[in-house]
Design a protein around this motif. Structure first.
Motif, PDB file in Angstrom:
ATOM      1  N   ARG A   1       0.828  -1.211   0.000  1.00 30.03           N
ATOM      2  CA  ARG A   1       0.000   0.000   0.000  1.00 30.03           C
ATOM      3  C   ARG A   1       0.862   1.261   0.000  1.00 30.03           C
ATOM      4  O   ARG A   1       0.513   2.253  -0.653  1.00 30.03           O
ATOM      5  CB  ARG A   1      -0.945  -0.016   1.205  1.00 30.03           C
ATOM      6  N   LEU A   2       1.987   1.232   0.732  1.00 32.93           N
ATOM      7  CA  LEU A   2       2.893   2.383   0.666  1.00 32.93           C
ATOM      8  C   LEU A   2       3.468   2.539  -0.736  1.00 32.93           C
ATOM      9  O   LEU A   2       3.625   3.660  -1.244  1.00 32.93           O
ATOM     10  CB  LEU A   2       4.028   2.214   1.678  1.00 32.93           C
ATOM     11  N   GLY A   3       3.809   1.413  -1.378  1.00 30.30           N
ATOM     12  CA  GLY A   3       4.321   1.482  -2.748  1.00 30.30           C
ATOM     13  C   GLY A   3       3.299   2.041  -3.703  1.00 30.30           C
ATOM     14  O   GLY A   3       3.623   2.838  -4.605  1.00 30.30           O
ATOM     15  N   ILE A   4       2.033   1.653  -3.531  1.00 26.01           N
ATOM     16  CA  ILE A   4       0.972   2.174  -4.393  1.00 26.01           C
ATOM     17  C   ILE A   4       0.772   3.665  -4.135  1.00 26.01           C
ATOM     18  O   ILE A   4       0.602   4.459  -5.074  1.00 26.01           O
ATOM     19  CB  ILE A   4      -0.331   1.393  -4.164  1.00 26.01           C
ATOM     20  N   ALA A   5       0.822   4.063  -2.856  1.00 25.76           N
ATOM     21  CA  ALA A   5       0.682   5.487  -2.529  1.00 25.76           C
ATOM     22  C   ALA A   5       1.811   6.298  -3.144  1.00 25.76           C
ATOM     23  O   ALA A   5       1.589   7.406  -3.663  1.00 25.76           O
ATOM     24  CB  ALA A   5       0.658   5.668  -1.013  1.00 25.76           C
ATOM     25  N   ARG A   6       3.018   5.774  -3.100  1.00 26.90           N
ATOM     26  CA  ARG A   6       4.144   6.471  -3.735  1.00 26.90           C
ATOM     27  C   ARG A   6       3.909   6.609  -5.234  1.00 26.90           C
ATOM     28  O   ARG A   6       4.221   7.648  -5.833  1.00 26.90           O
ATOM     29  CB  ARG A   6       5.439   5.714  -3.459  1.00 26.90           C
ATOM     30  N   ALA A   7       3.393   5.561  -5.862  1.00 29.68           N
ATOM     31  CA  ALA A   7       3.087   5.642  -7.293  1.00 29.68           C
ATOM     32  C   ALA A   7       1.997   6.665  -7.562  1.00 29.68           C
ATOM     33  O   ALA A   7       2.054   7.410  -8.549  1.00 29.68           O
ATOM     34  CB  ALA A   7       2.666   4.267  -7.816  1.00 29.68           C
ATOM     35  N   PHE A   8       1.000   6.740  -6.673  1.00 37.82           N
ATOM     36  CA  PHE A   8      -0.054   7.742  -6.834  1.00 37.82           C
ATOM     37  C   PHE A   8       0.524   9.158  -6.747  1.00 37.82           C
ATOM     38  O   PHE A   8       0.051  10.063  -7.439  1.00 37.82           O
ATOM     39  CB  PHE A   8      -1.122   7.559  -5.762  1.00 37.82           C
ATOM     40  N   MET A   9       1.551   9.335  -5.918  1.00 40.81           N
ATOM     41  CA  MET A   9       2.181  10.652  -5.803  1.00 40.81           C
ATOM     42  C   MET A   9       2.827  11.070  -7.109  1.00 40.81           C
ATOM     43  O   MET A   9       2.859  12.251  -7.458  1.00 40.81           O
ATOM     44  CB  MET A   9       3.247  10.626  -4.701  1.00 40.81           C
ATOM     45  N   GLY A  10       3.371  10.106  -7.838  1.00 41.76           N
ATOM     46  CA  GLY A  10       4.108  10.432  -9.058  1.00 41.76           C
ATOM     47  C   GLY A  10       3.308  10.280 -10.319  1.00 41.76           C
ATOM     48  O   GLY A  10       3.868  10.293 -11.408  1.00 41.76           O
ATOM     49  N   THR A  11       2.005  10.094 -10.195  1.00 45.81           N
ATOM     50  CA  THR A  11       1.195   9.840 -11.382  1.00 45.81           C
ATOM     51  C   THR A  11       1.296  10.985 -12.376  1.00 45.81           C
ATOM     52  O   THR A  11       0.973  12.134 -12.075  1.00 45.81           O
ATOM     53  CB  THR A  11      -0.277   9.628 -10.978  1.00 45.81           C
ATOM     54  N   GLY A  12       1.771  10.662 -13.574  1.00 41.28           N
ATOM     55  CA  GLY A  12       1.819  11.635 -14.654  1.00 41.28           C
ATOM     56  C   GLY A  12       0.814  11.255 -15.719  1.00 41.28           C
ATOM     57  O   GLY A  12      -0.387  11.437 -15.559  1.00 41.28           O
ATOM     58  N   ARG A  13       1.301  10.626 -16.799  1.00 37.97           N
ATOM     59  CA  ARG A  13       0.391  10.202 -17.867  1.00 37.97           C
ATOM     60  C   ARG A  13       0.175   8.703 -17.886  1.00 37.97           C
ATOM     61  O   ARG A  13      -0.797   8.233 -18.457  1.00 37.97           O
ATOM     62  CB  ARG A  13       0.959  10.638 -19.221  1.00 37.97           C
ATOM     63  N   LEU A  14       1.088   7.957 -17.259  1.00 39.67           N
ATOM     64  CA  LEU A  14       1.022   6.501 -17.332  1.00 39.67           C
ATOM     65  C   LEU A  14       1.335   5.921 -15.954  1.00 39.67           C
ATOM     66  O   LEU A  14       2.380   6.195 -15.379  1.00 39.67           O
ATOM     67  CB  LEU A  14       2.026   5.970 -18.361  1.00 39.67           C
ATOM     68  N   LEU A  15       0.403   5.131 -15.430  1.00 42.37           N
ATOM     69  CA  LEU A  15       0.583   4.470 -14.146  1.00 42.37           C
ATOM     70  C   LEU A  15       0.556   2.965 -14.381  1.00 42.37           C
ATOM     71  O   LEU A  15      -0.385   2.439 -14.983  1.00 42.37           O
ATOM     72  CB  LEU A  15      -0.532   4.868 -13.173  1.00 42.37           C
ATOM     73  N   ILE A  16       1.590   2.271 -13.901  1.00 47.70           N
ATOM     74  CA  ILE A  16       1.718   0.832 -14.122  1.00 47.70           C
ATOM     75  C   ILE A  16       1.818   0.138 -12.771  1.00 47.70           C
ATOM     76  O   ILE A  16       2.718   0.432 -11.979  1.00 47.70           O
ATOM     77  CB  ILE A  16       2.953   0.506 -14.983  1.00 47.70           C
ATOM     78  N   LEU A  17       0.889  -0.779 -12.509  1.00 49.10           N
ATOM     79  CA  LEU A  17       0.895  -1.571 -11.292  1.00 49.10           C
ATOM     80  C   LEU A  17       1.247  -3.001 -11.673  1.00 49.10           C
ATOM     81  O   LEU A  17       0.434  -3.720 -12.263  1.00 49.10           O
ATOM     82  CB  LEU A  17      -0.480  -1.532 -10.601  1.00 49.10           C
TER      83      LEU A  17
END
Length: 661
Positions: free
Chosen positions: A479-495
């Motif tokens: 969940r922390l990793g996903i939150a970090r990815a949400f912080m950096g969301t630009g044009r493309l988000l990859i999980l």
């Protein structure tokens, strides 16, 4: 394996980086050598003057004392400069190795385990960093004996002749030492790296080892290379010991021979008492050519260690261009004929996709089908051997590094964080240039969207808790990793399998955030659960490195039993009626019980009811079905799948012409 050229390039770079301190060290060492050579001559001259009671004897004595003090001061300064040079060179070598390791594609760094990398960056980099100072010391180690030999020739040529006669034996000794030491040191360092690598693996799997009660076996596995370390370490010290012992016999013999010849000259009246004293001292200095074994041994270790360190520094970097993305692009992603091969094995073959900006796409397939490789190529964590990947019409390979990473964000199954960071700074580290400043409100918003805010607030210092003091479960770390990815969301988000450790309810909340809580962006989700695929706009179905089909989940589920088998590998189609006998019956068709049919139907129902959620995100009845008795069981129609919401079209591919419908 790094070539000698790469190793030499790294060593030359270390010398250039420390050129200033190395030059001062060389100057101090040379000045100290000059003082060492001058002191015997002055002492001999002073002794002759004192024996003759010459009035200038006092002056010469003062000069001899001054030179002796200068020699001590210069040698002390040289020691300090040696340590400073070693420290600066080691830091530079480590930085070069880290730059190479972090600047390459992850698959190129994968062969180096964590323990092996730690050994190379710590032990081997330290040995490599000693090269510049050892080189300066080697020059001095040659200057002093050569100068002493010249001084012997000036005092009495025969003393120099006697000493030179023994030099071939000494040079053979040094040559054998360098060759044998290089081989044993290299093998010792390899064994040392093997122990570090195995220890790192054991530490990462400590819970598994404890649960399986295999601690003794792991201990034997980790320590197995110690036998090689002992053998090569013993050989290394034996080589050094033999060299010291042989030089310890040869050099005193040469010194004794020189003093004997000078004594004969004294008896013949050709050499004074002071010159005899100087000759004995110069003979000792000339014999110091054996002292070159120490810096030579250091250079041998530095070169051997440099070979291992250069393997990291010389990893092929991932090049970047100078292009930028068009302003306000929707995030359209396109893959054209992408082919990826690793170690001769094709991981992706002729993958062609067009994904509309703002859509959510699930990547599904069996293990080894190429899902993670496709996710890595999509955000340019790796480059394909063939084909192109475009974001808003711009080739990812042509983007600047800042533009590329600002436009893409990743979340992984096992996120890595800086242990020294706090929760807040760890999440803020994912902020890209396009996302704006990482304010406290944005950090909390991203954590809440990833369902992490609740447990973060329970930590001793909340968001300011150091991660070292925050023991996290696998799901909390994800969940922390996903939150970090949400912080950096630009044009493309990859999980990439980033929700594998989440429970169903938490995963649902994260998926809800993907569609409502984030700014518009294109989302690729490597999915293993049917509910995740059902909620996506489109599904990219991978098989053996190819896109088998690309279509909405509903269509794939209804039309292709092979697709259903990806999630239920041994179950028949969930739309089939239960076998006779109801829930209490034994094995039905395909070896499945009625309970298995019920589970399969419930999984399909998760997709069927996904569209039935209310405006506030609730979805009554999702993943459930009314209980039925065995007597009333009757065939039911296949699940209807996902009712299509008004969303972007999603990806299209040549494998499914109707996918865009």
């Amino acid at each position: 394996m790094t070539s000698p050229t790469g190793t030499d390039r790294l060593l030359r770079g270390a010398v250039r980086h420390t050129a200033g301190t190395t030059a001062v060290l060389l100057a101090c060492s040379a000045a100290g050598a000059a003082c060492s050579l001058a002191v015997p001559a002055l002492a001999g001259r002073t002794l002759d003057l004192l024996l003759r009671r010459h009035p200038d004897a006092g002056t010469w004595l003062v000069w001899a004392a001054v030179l002796l003090a200068a020699e001590v001061l210069l040698e002390t300064t040289a020691v300090l400069l040696t340590q400073l040079t070693n420290a600066r060179a080691t830091a530079w070598v480590r930085l070069r190795a880290l730059t190479g390791l972090l600047g390459t594609a992850p698959h190129r760094a994968a062969p180096h385990s964590g323990g092996d990398v730690a050994a190379r960056l710590c032990v081997n980099a330290t040995d490599t960093g000693t090269a510049p100072a050892a080189l300066a010391s080697s020059v001095t180690s040659v200057l002093v004996p050569v100068g002493a030999l010249v001084a012997l020739a000036l005092i009495d040529p025969w003393t120099a002749v006697v000493f030179v006669a023994g030099l071939p034996l000494l040079l053979l000794l040094l040559r054998a030492f360098a060759h044998q030491s290089s081989d044993s040191v290299g093998r010792y360092q390899q064994a040392q790296g093997a122990v570090a690598a195995r220890l790192s693996e054991a530490l990462s799997g400590a819970r598994t080892i404890a649960a399986a009660d295999t601690a003794r076996r792991e201990e034997e596995r980790i320590l197995a290379p110690l036998e090689d370390m002992t053998r090569h370490g013993t050989r290394m010290w034996l080589v050094h010991g033999r060299a010291v012992a042989r030089s310890g016999v040869l050099l005193p013999l040469l010194t004794t021979a020189v003093v004997a010849v000078a004594g004969a000259g004294l008896a013949a009246g050709e050499v004074t008492v002071g010159e005899l004293l100087a000759a004995s001292r110069y003979a000792a200095l000339a014999a110091g050519i054996g002292g070159i074994a120490a810096p030579l041994g250091t250079l041998v270790r530095a070169r051997s260690a440099g070979r291992r360190t250069a393997e990291l520094a010389d990893l092929e970097p991932m090049p970047h261009g100078s292009a930028v993305l068009p302003a306000d692009g929707p995030g359209d992603l396109e893959l054209r004929g992408v082919r990826v091969v690793r170690d001769g094995v094709p991981l992706l073959t002729d993958v062609t996709l067009a994904i509309d900006g703002g859509s959510t796409v699930a990547i599904v397939g069996r293990s080894g089908s190429g899902k993670s490789t496709l996710a890595a190529v999509a955000g340019r964590l790796t480059d394909p051997e063939e084909g192109r990947v475009l974001l808003d019409g711009v080739d990812l390979a042509g983007l600047t590094h800042a533009e590329l990473r600002g436009a893409t964000a990743y979340a992984f199954a096992r996120p890595a964080f800086d242990a020294a960071a706090t929760v807040r700074t760890a999440l803020a580290a994912g902020t890209g240039p396009a996302a704006g400043p990482a304010t406290a409100a944005r950090v909390r918003e991203a954590a809440a969207a990833a369902s992490a805010d609740t447990f973060i607030r329970l930590l001793p210092l909340g968001y300011d808790t150091p991660l070292d003091d925050a023991p996290l479960s696998g799901g909390e770390a994800q969940r922390l990793g996903i939150a970090r990815a949400f912080m950096g969301t630009g044009r493309l988000l990859i999980l990439d399998d980033a929700t594998s450790s989440l429970d169903t309810a938490t995963e649902r909340q994260v998926e809800q955030a993907l569609t409502t809580a984030l700014r518009p962006c294109t989302k690729l989700v490597v999915a293993h659960r049917v509910s995740t695929a059902a909620r996506a706009d489109r599904v990219v179905w991978m098989e053996a490195g190819r896109v088998r089909r690309c279509a909405p989940h509903r269509r794939l589920w209804e039309e292709d039993p092979d697709y259903r088998a990806v999630f239920l590998p041994e179950a028949p189609a969930p739309c089939a009626p239960p076998p006779p006998g109801g829930a209490g019956a034994g094995s039905g068709a395909g070896g499945q019980t009625a309970e298995a049919h019920a589970d399969a139907d419930a999984l399909a129902g998760a997709g069927a009811h996904a569209a039935g959620r209310t405006g506030d995100g609730a979805h009554p009845g999702a993943g459930t079905r009314a209980p039925r008795s065995a007597a009333s069981a009757s065939p039911r129609p296949a699940p209807t799948g996902v009712a299509q919401r008004p969303r972007p079209t999603g990806p299209t591919t040549r494998d499914d012409p109707g996918a865009g419908e």
